[in-house]
Each structure stands twice: as C-alpha cells, then as structure tokens.
Design a protein around this motif. Structure first.
Motif, mmCIF file in Angstrom:
data_model
loop_
_atom_site.group_PDB
_atom_site.id
_atom_site.type_symbol
_atom_site.label_atom_id
_atom_site.label_comp_id
_atom_site.label_asym_id
_atom_site.label_seq_id
_atom_site.Cartn_x
_atom_site.Cartn_y
_atom_site.Cartn_z
ATOM 1 N N GLU A 31 -50.353 -17.374 -4.617
ATOM 2 C CA GLU A 31 -51.658 -17.234 -4.756
ATOM 3 C C GLU A 31 -52.465 -18.354 -3.697
ATOM 4 O O GLU A 31 -51.280 -19.280 -3.387
ATOM 5 C CB GLU A 31 -52.562 -17.955 -5.910
ATOM 6 C CG GLU A 31 -53.129 -17.597 -6.118
ATOM 7 C CD GLU A 31 -54.190 -17.677 -7.928
ATOM 8 O OE1 GLU A 31 -53.044 -18.259 -8.995
ATOM 9 O OE2 GLU A 31 -55.091 -18.539 -8.408
ATOM 10 N N PRO A 32 -53.011 -17.986 -3.209
ATOM 11 C CA PRO A 32 -53.320 -19.447 -1.649
ATOM 12 C C PRO A 32 -54.461 -20.380 -2.797
ATOM 13 O O PRO A 32 -54.713 -20.143 -4.091
ATOM 14 C CB PRO A 32 -55.070 -18.375 -1.299
ATOM 15 C CG PRO A 32 -54.626 -17.728 -1.960
ATOM 16 C CD PRO A 32 -54.206 -16.870 -2.501
ATOM 17 N N ILE A 33 -53.723 -21.755 -2.059
ATOM 18 C CA ILE A 33 -54.339 -23.004 -3.019
ATOM 19 C C ILE A 33 -55.505 -23.836 -2.502
ATOM 20 O O ILE A 33 -55.542 -24.187 -3.115
ATOM 21 C CB ILE A 33 -52.860 -24.325 -2.737
ATOM 22 C CG1 ILE A 33 -53.172 -24.239 -1.214
ATOM 23 C CG2 ILE A 33 -51.397 -23.966 -3.531
ATOM 24 C CD1 ILE A 33 -52.250 -25.926 -0.889
ATOM 25 N N GLU A 34 -55.807 -22.830 -1.863
ATOM 26 C CA GLU A 34 -57.498 -22.921 -1.131
ATOM 27 C C GLU A 34 -58.208 -21.796 -1.149
ATOM 28 O O GLU A 34 -57.982 -20.890 -1.404
ATOM 29 C CB GLU A 34 -57.390 -23.905 0.242
ATOM 30 C CG GLU A 34 -57.081 -25.328 0.036
ATOM 31 C CD GLU A 34 -57.300 -25.853 1.650
ATOM 32 O OE1 GLU A 34 -58.404 -25.911 2.036
ATOM 33 O OE2 GLU A 34 -55.848 -25.863 1.856
ATOM 34 N N ASN A 35 -59.402 -21.644 -1.682
ATOM 35 C CA ASN A 35 -60.602 -21.278 -1.815
ATOM 36 C C ASN A 35 -60.855 -20.539 0.813
ATOM 37 O O ASN A 35 -60.741 -21.088 0.765
ATOM 38 C CB ASN A 35 -61.807 -20.982 -2.112
ATOM 39 C CG ASN A 35 -62.664 -19.937 -1.840
ATOM 40 O OD1 ASN A 35 -62.883 -19.230 -0.839
ATOM 41 N ND2 ASN A 35 -64.007 -20.055 -3.026
ATOM 42 N N PHE A 36 -60.471 -19.565 1.101
ATOM 43 C CA PHE A 36 -60.172 -19.030 2.375
ATOM 44 C C PHE A 36 -62.171 -19.200 2.639
ATOM 45 O O PHE A 36 -61.956 -19.833 3.307
ATOM 46 C CB PHE A 36 -59.635 -17.388 1.984
ATOM 47 C CG PHE A 36 -58.460 -17.563 2.416
ATOM 48 C CD1 PHE A 36 -58.091 -18.236 3.590
ATOM 49 C CD2 PHE A 36 -57.651 -16.704 1.609
ATOM 50 C CE1 PHE A 36 -56.987 -17.933 3.589
ATOM 51 C CE2 PHE A 36 -56.413 -16.715 1.720
ATOM 52 C CZ PHE A 36 -55.859 -17.445 2.824
ATOM 53 N N LYS A 41 -60.709 -21.972 7.062
ATOM 54 C CA LYS A 41 -58.939 -22.096 7.247
ATOM 55 C C LYS A 41 -58.318 -20.467 7.965
ATOM 56 O O LYS A 41 -58.806 -19.727 7.414
ATOM 57 C CB LYS A 41 -58.069 -23.090 6.925
ATOM 58 C CG LYS A 41 -58.406 -24.278 6.633
ATOM 59 C CD LYS A 41 -57.054 -25.473 5.981
ATOM 60 C CE LYS A 41 -57.530 -26.773 5.681
ATOM 61 N NZ LYS A 41 -56.718 -26.965 4.514
ATOM 62 N N LEU A 42 -57.784 -20.472 8.847
ATOM 63 C CA LEU A 42 -56.583 -19.244 9.199
ATOM 64 C C LEU A 42 -55.609 -19.508 8.575
ATOM 65 O O LEU A 42 -54.458 -18.109 8.479
ATOM 66 C CB LEU A 42 -57.234 -18.921 10.382
ATOM 67 C CG LEU A 42 -58.034 -19.086 11.144
ATOM 68 C CD1 LEU A 42 -58.120 -18.551 12.634
ATOM 69 C CD2 LEU A 42 -58.973 -17.580 10.219
ATOM 70 N N ILE A 43 -55.019 -20.321 8.453
ATOM 71 C CA ILE A 43 -53.378 -20.499 7.908
ATOM 72 C C ILE A 43 -53.689 -21.293 6.457
ATOM 73 O O ILE A 43 -54.091 -23.011 6.775
ATOM 74 C CB ILE A 43 -52.413 -21.805 9.139
ATOM 75 C CG1 ILE A 43 -52.667 -20.889 9.842
ATOM 76 C CG2 ILE A 43 -51.527 -21.422 8.023
ATOM 77 C CD1 ILE A 43 -51.781 -21.315 10.826
ATOM 78 N N ILE A 53 -49.957 -18.741 4.331
ATOM 79 C CA ILE A 53 -50.563 -16.989 4.317
ATOM 80 C C ILE A 53 -51.626 -17.016 5.079
ATOM 81 O O ILE A 53 -52.123 -18.318 6.041
ATOM 82 C CB ILE A 53 -51.494 -16.395 3.481
ATOM 83 C CG1 ILE A 53 -51.055 -16.268 2.597
ATOM 84 C CG2 ILE A 53 -52.440 -15.519 3.568
ATOM 85 C CD1 ILE A 53 -51.922 -16.099 0.665
ATOM 86 N N VAL A 54 -51.576 -16.199 6.311
ATOM 87 C CA VAL A 54 -51.966 -16.276 8.122
ATOM 88 C C VAL A 54 -53.375 -14.861 7.569
ATOM 89 O O VAL A 54 -53.214 -14.037 6.956
ATOM 90 C CB VAL A 54 -51.666 -15.956 9.209
ATOM 91 C CG1 VAL A 54 -50.765 -17.312 9.540
ATOM 92 C CG2 VAL A 54 -50.805 -14.638 8.940
ATOM 93 N N LEU A 55 -54.787 -15.126 7.527
ATOM 94 C CA LEU A 55 -55.393 -14.390 7.798
ATOM 95 C C LEU A 55 -56.489 -13.806 9.011
ATOM 96 O O LEU A 55 -56.998 -14.810 10.600
ATOM 97 C CB LEU A 55 -57.228 -15.052 7.220
ATOM 98 C CG LEU A 55 -57.551 -15.124 5.842
ATOM 99 C CD1 LEU A 55 -58.571 -15.656 5.019
ATOM 100 C CD2 LEU A 55 -56.980 -13.630 4.989
#
Ligand code: ATP
Ligand code: MG
Length: 221
Positions: A31-36, A41-43, A53-55
């Motif tokens: 799971e990503p550790i921050e809310n995109f 952020k893009l990474i 993760i790269v968005l």
C-alpha cells in the motif's frame, strides 16, 4: 548509494485502475504510505521495503515497463493491444477495470444499412489500430479519425458516423443519444512485467507476483 537491483518500482495510473488496484496492494502489503491525491507526488514509497510506486498516465505504463523504468505495472488490455506489448511479460489478467470495446452510433444513424450498402463509414476513436482491424475483418470500408478524448461528441457534431470506445454501464452513451451497435471485445486490466527484471530482481519480484496471483485467483477481493 541505493542498490538499484534491490529496489522494485511499480507503475500505476491514476483513476479507475488505481482505485481498483488499491485493495490488491493492501492485501499484498504494498500500500502507498501517503495519499497520492493530497501529496501530488509522482513517486511514493509503499509499506513494503524498497518498493515504490510511480504514478503515470494509463497509456504510458507499457512504455515505462518495457524500458525498465518500472519493473512491473498494470495496464488495460485496450492500451496493450493499441500500442503493442512487445517485450512485455503478461502473466495475469487481474479482472479489474472491466469494460467493453464497442462501436456506438447516434440513434439517427442506420449502421446496419450503411454496412449493407457498403458505404464508407467515418469512425472517430482513441483506438485507431483496434478500430481498423475490427472493420477490416468485417470488410467494412472506414475512414478513421484519431481523437484523444470525449469521443461521444464526434457523432453529435457530425465529425463522424460512429465511434469506437470503451463502455461499462452505458450511461455516457445514453446521455449523449448514442447506442451500441457492435461489440468488439471485453477489456480488463493486466499485470505487465519487465522481462529483464524478472531475472535480475526475481527474488524480490516473483514473490510479489505470486502474491498478487493468489489474491486474484483466491477470490479474496
Ligand atoms: P483520461 O480519462 O484521464 O483521459 P485514460 O482514459 O487514459 O485517461 P482512465 O479513464 O482511468 O484513463 O482509463 C484507464 C483504463 O481503465 C483504460 O485503459 C481501460 O483499460 C480502463 N477503462 C476505461 N474506461 C473504463 C470504463 N468505463 N469502465 C471500466 N474500465 C475502464
Ligand atoms: Mg478515460
């Protein structure tokens, strides 16, 4: 210095694929550790060690994975067919972001008649390759007009006779007085993996892929 071979990069697109992938990432422990959406952020790092993760845009996912900028990612079958998936290993259909590729026309346009008469049909689409091969297989003559979005508008303003687009509920077609006249193929999202990474980072990558596979096949979503 970070040892690149000990890091895993996962390519994901915002929007519906992201939303439907999140439950899988939770179960995998990635799971990503921050809310995109908040961080912009893009990474982003994930809960799994050395895994980020790269968005990116949905259409860019195969490119990042092909060139190894991402080790694996998720891409729609529509994107993989339209762009070609040479060099990509596709181990798994995730069964998410499900929809269908269809031909749709304005309620006023008699598609069957145009086909029967052998008329040249104007087709607006974001998917010229898929559209061209569909109509070629049927022996229908078409002129393809490439668009980048809002395909539904094209028949309404006389830019095209029909569109080739994705539908799920059909609500957007209905709201714009369009009807589905032909089914082309079912679409869902696939896992795509960089072939070199599978070898060089296999000890990190393979357990993640196995875990995703177990989650998807075990019906724990
Ligand atoms: P944008 O809509 O921002 O221009 P996009 O179309 O590339 O970008 P999405 O709309 O999120 O991004 O679509 C990403 C993927 O989701 C598509 O490639 C397709 O596989 C799938 N998809 C698209 N539309 C639908 C839909 N209506 N229902 C389910 N899945 C869909
Ligand atoms: Mg879209």
């Amino acid at each position: 210095m970070v040892d690149e071979t000990k890091e895993i990069t996962f390519a994901l697109s915002k929007g519906r694929i992201f939303d439907e992938t999140l439950p899988i990432l939770r179960l995998v422990g990635m799971e990503p550790i921050e809310n995109f959406t908040e961080s912009r952020k893009l990474i982003i790092d994930t809960r799994m060690l050395n895994t980020k993760i790269v968005l990116i845009r949905a259409t860019d996912v195969p490119t990042y994975v092909k060139y190894g900028a991402a080790d694996f990612g998720i891409a729609g079958k529509d994107v993989l067919i339209e762009q070609g998936a040479d060099g990509l290993y596709q181990p798994l259909d995730l069964g998410i972001a499900k929809c269908r590729m269809v031909v749709a026309a304005s309620v006023e346009f008699d598609y069957e008649k145009a086909v029967k008469l052998g008329s040249r049909i104007l087709v607006a689409t974001k998917y010229p390759k898929i559209a061209r091969s569909h109509f070629a297989a049927k022996g229908v003559h078409v002129n393809i007009i490439k668009l980048y979005g809002s395909m539904e508008l094209a028949p309404l303003v006389g830019l095209s006779d029909v569109i080739v687009d994705l539908v799920s509920t059909g609500a957007t077609l209905k709201a714009n007085n369009l009807i589905e006249v032909e089914d082309i193929m079912p679409i869902s999202a696939r896992l795509v993996v960089n072939r070199t990474a599978l070898t060089t980072k296999g000890s990190l990558l393979k357990p993640i892929l196995k875990s995703v596979e177990d989650i998807v096949s075990g019906g724990s979503l």
